[in-house]
Design an enzyme around this catalytic site. Sequence first.
Site, PDB file in Angstrom:
ATOM      1  CE  LYS A  54      -3.731  -2.447   2.354  1.00 24.87           C
ATOM      2  NZ  LYS A  54      -4.351  -2.804   3.627  1.00 24.87           N
ATOM      3  CD  GLN A  98      -2.995  -4.126   6.895  1.00 20.38           C
ATOM      4  OE1 GLN A  98      -3.008  -3.136   6.164  1.00 20.38           O
ATOM      5  NE2 GLN A  98      -3.549  -5.271   6.538  1.00 20.38           N
ATOM      6  CG  ASP A 121      -9.038   0.140   5.313  1.00 17.94           C
ATOM      7  OD1 ASP A 121      -9.011  -0.070   4.090  1.00 17.94           O
ATOM      8  OD2 ASP A 121      -8.333  -0.469   6.130  1.00 17.94           O
TER       9      ASP A 121
END
Length: 287
Positions: A54, A98, A121
């Site tokens: 990412k 994450q 996200d």
Amino acid sequence: MTARVIDGTQLAKESRDRTTERVTAFRSAHGRTPGLATVLVGDDPAGGVYVRRKRKAAAEAGLADFHHHLPGDVTEAHVAGLLDELADDSRVSGILLQLPLPAGLDRHALVDRIPVGKDVDGLTTANQGLLARGLPGLRPCTPAGVITMLDSAGVSLDGAEAVVVGRSELVGHPAAELLLRRGATVTIAHSRTRDLAGVTRRADVLIAAAGVPGLIGPGHVKPGAAVIDVGIHRTEQGLTGDVAFAEVSQVAGWITPVPGGVGPMTIATLLANTIAAAEDTVASTTN
Ligand code: NAP
């Protein structure tokens, strides 16, 4: 029938090129570079790989990189403090925590410290609520990428029978919401579903997100269906998905490969969400 392969690598490249152009335009217009903050807690090898990918993709798109790697035994208060700092940092347009987190850290409490406008996200309670109401907001990257892939392939969603296998907050549930918003008739299957093949065979659009290698075989698929494989499994033979690709390709109308399918689109959508977050912040402060 041999299914047409939906090329996630190519679609992701096109999406990332568009994001790069938007980042360049943003920098010219506002004199600063939008940034993505990634927070990795602990040493889960898969999490480390995903975060590296990412960050690399973000850097290639011209986004500024704010990475934090915290030890696995960090306190929840420490992670919360870092998220609060990133929330207040105007150089940071998007924050990605994450997952999964080490045991003992409350994922929901920590994710919800991310301001809704920086939640690239799409996992905060606020953004999931906006999605449930069909209001504008940042959408979870994997399901949003899946919809982009279906659209790019020209798969009609309005009125289609869609079956999503998996009901997780990260993938299955938001995928079902997005399909519903697009006019599909949606069924969500999960580990308690009886006669999975009987349910999935109804699908014009089948999203496999169970995390079970090869779960979906040709007997699960209606001829001509669009089959999207979200699963990722590392095996000795390399990466595979939830769908038995070779066999299902003989039945489906469209199929996504693993690797080269949903994975690259997830990262591309994260970058698109980050520039969108930056643009929205400017729009909301100038309105
Ligand atoms: P998850 O949180 O473990 O959820 C899995 C879901 O599948 C659960 O709802 C579970 O049902 C259901 N399920 C499990 N076994 C099943 C079975 N035999 N039949 C029907 N349903 C079953 O996983 P996730 O985070 O959603 O991820 C799913 C997969 O996608 C994983 O392989 C993951 O690595 C992959 N993934 C890929 C990307 C990408 O970018 N390509 C991104 C995220 C995740 P219950 O709720 O009843 O337990």
